[in-house]
Design an enzyme around this catalytic site. Structure first.
Site, PDB file in Angstrom:
ATOM      1  N   ILE A  24      59.166  20.595   0.700  1.00 24.52           N
ATOM      2  CA  ILE A  24      59.618  20.693  -0.691  1.00 24.52           C
ATOM      3  C   ILE A  24      60.609  21.837  -0.861  1.00 24.52           C
ATOM      4  CG2 ILE A  24      58.872  21.140  -3.061  1.00 24.52           C
ATOM      5  CD1 ILE A  24      56.179  19.904  -2.354  1.00 24.52           C
ATOM      6  N   ALA A  25      60.272  23.009  -0.355  1.00 21.55           N
ATOM      7  CA  ALA A  25      61.132  24.189  -0.555  1.00 21.55           C
ATOM      8  C   ALA A  25      60.805  25.207   0.519  1.00 21.55           C
ATOM      9  CB  ALA A  25      60.916  24.781  -1.943  1.00 21.55           C
ATOM     10  N   GLY A  27      61.094  29.525   1.213  1.00 21.48           N
ATOM     11  CA  GLY A  27      61.347  30.849   0.650  1.00 21.48           C
ATOM     12  C   GLY A  27      61.340  31.910   1.728  1.00 21.48           C
ATOM     13  N   GLY A  28      61.416  33.174   1.294  1.00 21.29           N
ATOM     14  CA  GLY A  28      61.485  34.267   2.251  1.00 21.29           C
ATOM     15  C   GLY A  28      60.189  34.510   2.989  1.00 21.29           C
ATOM     16  N   MET A  29      59.046  34.146   2.387  1.00 21.26           N
ATOM     17  CA  MET A  29      57.763  34.427   2.999  1.00 21.26           C
ATOM     18  C   MET A  29      57.064  33.177   3.521  1.00 21.26           C
ATOM     19  SD  MET A  29      54.681  36.780   1.423  1.00 21.26           S
ATOM     20  CE  MET A  29      54.045  35.616   0.250  1.00 21.26           C
ATOM     21  N   THR A  31      57.029  28.446   3.509  1.00 21.42           N
ATOM     22  CA  THR A  31      57.628  27.146   3.224  1.00 21.42           C
ATOM     23  C   THR A  31      56.579  26.287   2.524  1.00 21.42           C
ATOM     24  OG1 THR A  31      59.049  27.289   5.175  1.00 21.42           O
ATOM     25  CG2 THR A  31      58.710  25.115   4.234  1.00 21.42           C
ATOM     26  N   VAL A  32      57.029  25.540   1.504  1.00 25.19           N
ATOM     27  CA  VAL A  32      56.119  24.689   0.736  1.00 25.19           C
ATOM     28  C   VAL A  32      56.345  23.234   1.145  1.00 25.19           C
ATOM     29  CG1 VAL A  32      55.357  23.973  -1.566  1.00 25.19           C
ATOM     30  CG2 VAL A  32      56.156  26.319  -1.182  1.00 25.19           C
ATOM     31  N   LYS A  47      51.421  25.650   0.899  1.00 27.86           N
ATOM     32  CA  LYS A  47      52.340  26.756   1.173  1.00 27.86           C
ATOM     33  C   LYS A  47      51.925  27.418   2.482  1.00 27.86           C
ATOM     34  CE  LYS A  47      54.319  30.708  -1.356  1.00 27.86           C
ATOM     35  NZ  LYS A  47      54.247  31.442  -2.638  1.00 27.86           N
ATOM     36  N   ASP A 141      56.848  39.154 -10.786  1.00 28.43           N
ATOM     37  CA  ASP A 141      58.026  38.427 -10.280  1.00 28.43           C
ATOM     38  C   ASP A 141      58.380  37.286 -11.218  1.00 28.43           C
ATOM     39  OD1 ASP A 141      60.127  37.895  -8.591  1.00 28.43           O
ATOM     40  OD2 ASP A 141      58.957  36.686  -7.203  1.00 28.43           O
TER      41      ASP A 141
END
Length: 635
Positions: A24-25, A27-29, A31-32, A47, A141
């Protein structure tokens, strides 16, 4: 044609329960991924922490912290967390799957929202955040990317990866956690956050939703941070005159520079938001207190569509429905019945039309051209593969290019709309092919402090670890050089997000010449250096045990390198032997010269082999400097 390897996670069964379907996406920390919970037979979002962070306890702690923070919240406007665990070497977090878009996607499409749309979304977001604050959690955040707008109309707050438990002053540990555009002044200046820091971020989000832009912009993040710390956020109506005064005041209250001037938490902000919602929507009650009740009734009575008749006057002429007096009751009732029947036909026809429109609309948006599809993930694919994948999903592909610091040139770096977003079938999707990273001029940071240098190098990947180097010309913690990813000196231009290592001054190497050897060694070891010793030397000027010289064994010198010390043995003294024990002068001369003494005698040279030496000076047993003159005489 080069193709990227398939994602090894696709198809993998995690913990014997979660079957990974698609990405799906990223990120920096973490992956989803979209996955299926085989036990409960439902779709979930899973995640998974990036593998290279698995050995970093800080990231693992933050990852588990996100699960615990979100799991403590049970609220319809907060993304639900179902499970958390570790499978082999990877930590994972299981959440509810919400097909839809983010608030950032909505702002990209519409630029700015109406006041009514803004309060609709903010009501849900603030309600979810109020639940977090009530549970003792600061989000830290908040930004449009973390507000999820589901296809079914639900609005939820997610990504508690930076959440912390509330205290009077919750230290961040890093001054600039979160996204710079939404950081509160106290986070920028003091590095601390509490519930009021979340309120500030909400105020910035409201400003952006109402105006279509963020209040502060700059070429570098430090410029934006400076404005947050020193300027007051302008009211939205200065950019969009359609914004009502009540929302201006709400944004002003939420973004006050002093935290004490803001709402104490999201619950207080929510109460005020719901107070002004009727005014923003134009549904506020009119002030009737000044209008006499009888007057109001008199003015509105003729507008009534139906009357209630008193049985006592049932024989009175009917005016409202028939319109004329003098007709018999039977004719009146017949005319009334016919009129109602005709009205029924029209209503029935109208319902049929509405039903047809609803069915047509349902088909158009459900299976026809107006249906929405999820944009597939195409990053790192070849352009041909990505085009085929998008076309299979029903999209029209528009080729485009852009620089990307991560994706290799010639491969797809992403799409607009982004992967995972919903877009109308048949709509255009821009497919970006990577041009590789931008080549940037490297700022001149030599001579700056380490912190200032990092602020100027934000477009590069500056390593947390530094190389220390001794320098007598630069103060401690001053940058004296930059190294590239291979450890070579950095050129004047360098790729965006390229790896850079700072070479920082460790100060001057201690000067230990003239110090006792033990003290000199201690001073060098304390400075991080290794000590070695050369051969001791005689010295007429330096007493024994004192360092005569120090020699760096590398250039440049860095902690752990070796310094060689040479220590004095004092003057070179030799004991004078006894040479007048029955030896001839020639024999005495030979013995003394073998010890590097100079020899003089009162005996002619041609008689030295025959004359016995009887006097020597200095006397036997005295210690004199090597090379001194010894007299060997007769008589």
């Amino acid at each position: 044609m080069t193709t990227s390897p398939p994602d090894p996670m696709i198809g993998r069964l995690i913990d014997g329960r979660y079957q990974v379907r698609s990405r799906i996406a990223r990120g920096g920390m973490a992956t989803v991924y979209l996955a299926t919970d085989l036990r409960l037979e439902r779709r979930v979002a899973i995640k998974i922490m990036h593998g290279h962070l698995a050995d970093d306890n800080t990231f693992k702690t933050r990852f588990v912290q996100e699960a615990r923070s979100a799991a403590r919240l049970a609220h319809p406007n907060v993304v639900n967390v179902f499970d958390q665990g570790q499978d082999a070497d990877m930590a994972y977090l299981v959440m509810e799957y919400l097909p839809g878009i983010t608030l950032r996607d909505l702002l990209k499409d519409y630029k700015r929202l109406t006041p009514e749309q803004t309060v609709d979304i903010m009501d849900a977001v603030v309600a979810g955040l109020a639940a977090a604050h009530q549970a003792g959690i600061v989000h830290r955040d908040l930004k449009p990317e973390n507000v999820l707008l589901a296809d079914d109309g639900r609005i939820k707050l997610g990504d508690f990866g930076l959440a912390r438990a509330v205290s009077a002053n919750t230290a961040t540990g890093q001054a600039l956690l979160g996204t710079i555009a939404y950081l509160s002044p106290e986070l920028v200046t003091r590095g601390v956050a509490d519930a009021r820091s979340d309120i500030y971020a909400l105020g910035i989000m409201m400003y952006e939703m109402l105006t279509g832009e963020q209040p502060y912009v700059g070429e570098a993040p430090m410029q934006i941070a400076y404005q947050h710390a020193n300027d007051s956020v302008p009211v939205p109506s200065s950019k969009n005159p359609a914004v009502p005064h009540e929302l201006d005041e709400l944004v002003r209250w939420a973004t006050a520079r002093d935290p004490h001037d803001r709402p104490a938490d999201a619950r207080e902000l929510l109460l005020r938001l719901r107070e002004i919602e009727p005014v923003v929507r134009g549904t506020a009650a009119a002030p009737f207190a000044s209008i006499p009740l009888s007057s109001a009734m008199t003015e509105t009575a003729p507008l009534a569509a139906t009357r209630v008749l008193d049985p006592a006057v049932a024989d009175a002429p009917l005016v409202d429905e028939v319109g004329e007096t003098g007709e018999t009751d039977a004719s009146k009732l017949t005319a009334l019945t016919q009129r109602r029947r005709r009205r029924g036909y029209w209503i029935f026809a109208f319902v049929l039309v509405l039903t047809g429109l609803a069915a047509g609309t349902g088909w158009y948006f459900g299976a026809g051209p107006g249906a929405f599809e999820t944009v597939p993930e195409t990053a790192s694919l070849s352009p041909d593969e990505a085009t085929a994948l998008l076309q299979q999903s029903g999209f029209s592909v528009v080729p485009d290019e852009r620089n990307d610091p991560v994706i290799a040139a010639g491969l797809v770096s992403g799409t607009d709309p982004e992967a995972g977003a919903s877009a109308q079938r048949g709509s255009q999707v821009h497919l970006f092919v990577s041009l590789g990273p931008r080549i940037l001029d490297v700022p001149q940071v030599v001579g700056m402090s380490q912190a200032d240098a990092r602020a100027h190098l934000v477009e590069f990947a500056v390593a947390d670890d530094i190389v220390q180097q001794y320098s007598g010309d630069a103060p401690v913690d001053t940058v004296i050089a930059l190294l590239d990813g291979d450890g070579a000196p950095l050129p004047a231009t360098y790729p965006e997000r390229g790896a850079i290592t700072l070479v920082v001054s460790a100060g001057a190497i201690p000067a230990v010449t003239g110090m006792p050897a033990a003290d000199a060694e201690a001073a060098l070891v304390d400075a991080g250096l290794t000590v070695d010793y050369g051969d001791d030397v005689f010295s007429d000027d330096v007493e024994a045990g004192i360092v005569v010289s120090q020699t760096p064994n590398a250039d440049p010198m860095r902690p752990g390198d070796t310094v060689t010390l040479v220590v004095s043995k004092g003057p070179d003294l030799v004991e004078v032997p006894n040479v007048i024990t029955g030896q001839t002068v020639a024999q005495a001369r030979a013995q003394l010269e073998a010890l590097e003494f100079a020899v003089s005698s009162n005996v002619p040279e041609f008689l030295e082999g025959a004359v016995v030496a009887t006097v020597q000076s200095p006397a036997a047993g005295e210690r004199v400097k090597r090379g001194s003159e010894i007299q060997v005489n007769f008589g």
